[in-house]
Design an enzyme around this catalytic site. Structure first.
Site, short mmCIF file in Angstrom:
data_model
loop_
_atom_site.label_atom_id
_atom_site.label_comp_id
_atom_site.label_asym_id
_atom_site.label_seq_id
_atom_site.Cartn_x
_atom_site.Cartn_y
_atom_site.Cartn_z
N GLU A 59 4.83 -3.10 2.05
CA GLU A 59 4.20 -4.34 2.49
C GLU A 59 2.70 -4.19 2.22
O GLU A 59 1.89 -3.97 3.11
CB GLU A 59 4.44 -4.62 3.97
N ASP A 99 6.27 -1.25 6.54
CA ASP A 99 5.33 -2.18 7.15
C ASP A 99 3.91 -1.64 7.07
O ASP A 99 3.67 -0.44 7.27
CB ASP A 99 5.74 -2.39 8.61
#
Length: 445
Positions: free
Chosen positions: A221, A192
């Site tokens: 990400e 993330d």
């Protein structure tokens, strides 16, 4: 004689270890399909036990990698909504009791592996929840703090505290998190907000992890070629996603897409996997479903993500049944009881197309892309070819009927990947594609 026996035994052990070496993602990831599982919403129960019972239907759908959104306990301080954000983590080494126990997770993981699927975890390295034990138990330099000593909050993420990667102990602690779950048997990580961490953190962590597990699959990400240099296998194709939305809304065209693909191929290494999608958890909850954003072009854009160069296609929870609903991000809001429908058949066919045609692989194994000459500007007309495997892709990226005049490079006898029908393409013999209509044709051998 004893020395000779020992040498032979050592050679046998070495040969065994070489043949059983896990394959690196470069060797297996090219034809994979990724499924993002929102555990809270995936079943009415929202548990690992319930999700485990659904794994066979994901395998039947053609899923290869299950990406689990964060599975860890959620902080209570500053919590958003009644259940909180998955990304405000209170304990990296435990399971959110909303989903079950660690034993439930381990059974889920084992079942996925037995079905031939890999499981990757969402790894949130940028921040913890404000009530993570580290905030009070560790030295103040573990967190980025403001002038009053309070951990920094980024954007509108008022339920988080930002970690400080200038502190070596933080890096080691976060590496230990990766090692903990790798030892549990997970097959990789979706990282993330990857751009928020220093590049050298990823490089160092991945070198150490892959010394033990060379087959780990690592998805950033983030978008940018530097993440592949850091050791990631795959990156988000965010720019492409927004362009597909824009094309569906009539704001951009196939010409823009061709220019994008050219630039992307020049920026990224041939080995890169570029995750392409029409939805994910961020887009669904905050920007709307693919049907809201793409309208009549939703299926066309989904099919396109399966045939473009370097694509690692993603299916988000509910897309496999065409669920037109924005999930409440901080509440229980499950998919209705699952029943197969035309969208299930649609994704099953696309997944089989990807598995059966090496020309469509992402990474270095993918087939060469060549445009059909003379196509009208709103038509994406190209071939993907690897050896004797050839796929012809004809996409009308407009809300108007478009003529197709086949050239010699696409002539031949084909099977329609979506219908199974036989089709002959004759060079110079014009036909038309209706608004947002497409054809994916596999050359018969």
């Amino acid at each position: 004689m004893k020395r000779l026996f020992n040498l032979l035994f050592a050679a046998l052990l070495l040969a065994a270890s070489c043949t059983s070496r896990p394959q690196a993602p470069a060797e297996w990831a090219g034809s994979t399909v990724l499924y993002e599982m929102n555990v809270r919403q995936f079943t009415p129960e929202g548990t690992f036990a319930a999700a485990e019972r659904q794994l066979p239907r994901l395998r039947e759908l053609g899923v290869d990698i299950v990406w689990l959104m964060p599975v860890y306990p959620i902080g209570e301080k500053g919590r958003k909504g009644s259940l909180g954000s998955y990304y405000a983590i209170r304990d990296y080494r435990a399971i959110n009791p909303e989903f079950g126990t660690m034993a439930d997770f381990e059974r889920f993981l084992d079942r996925a592996h037995k079905l031939g699927m890999r499981v990757i975890l969402d790894y949130v390295a940028n921040h913890t929840s404000p009530d993570h034990a580290w905030v009070t138990e560790m030295p103040s330099e573990w967190y980025v703090r403001d002038s009053t000593g309070v951990p920094v909050v980024q954007y509108d993420w008022t339920d988080i505290a930002k970690l400080n990667y200038a502190t070596p102990a933080v890096r080691e602690a976060m590496f230990d998190v990766l090692k903990f779950w790798t030892d549990k048997g997970v097959d990789g990580f979706r990282c993330d907000a990857a751009k928020e961490m220093p590049d050298d953190f990823w490089t160092d962590a991945f070198v150490r992890l892959r010394a033990v597990r060379p087959d780990l699959f690592l998805l950033a990400e983030a978008e940018g070629p530097q993440f592949h240099a850091d050791g990631f296998d795959a990156t988000y194709a965010w720019e492409l996603h927004h362009m597909l939305n824009s094309i569906a809304q009539g704001k951009q065209s196939a010409a823009d897409l061709r220019a994008y693909l050219q630039a992307d191929s020049e920026r990224y290494p041939a080995s890169a996997h570029r995750m392409m999608f029409t939805s994910n958890h961020d887009e669904n909850s905050w920007a709307g479903t693919e049907f809201e954003r793409m309208g009549d072009a939703a299926a066309t854009m989904a099919a396109l993500t399966y045939v473009l160069p370097q694509s690692l296609p993603l299916i988000y929870t509910g897309q496999e049944i065409g669920y037109d609903h924005r999930f409440a991000f901080f509440e229980k809001d499950p998919v209705p009881a699952w029943e197969p429908n035309r969208w299930t058949a649609f994704y099953t066919k696309l997944n089989a197309l990807r598995h059966d045609n090496p020309a469509l692989a992402s990474g270095a194994a993918g087939g060469e892309m060549a445009y059909m000459g003379g196509a009208v500007s709103d038509l994406m007309a190209f071939t993907r070819t690897a050896g004797d495997n050839k796929v012809v892709c004809l996409f009308n990226l407009s809300a108007r009927q478009q003529p197709v005049i086949p050239t010699v490079e696409v002539g031949g006898e084909y099977t329609d990947a979506m219908t199974g029908a036989q089709r002959t393409i004759v060079p110079g013999e014009e036909f038309a594609l209706g608004p947002w209509e497409y054809l994916i044709l596999v050359l018969e051998k």
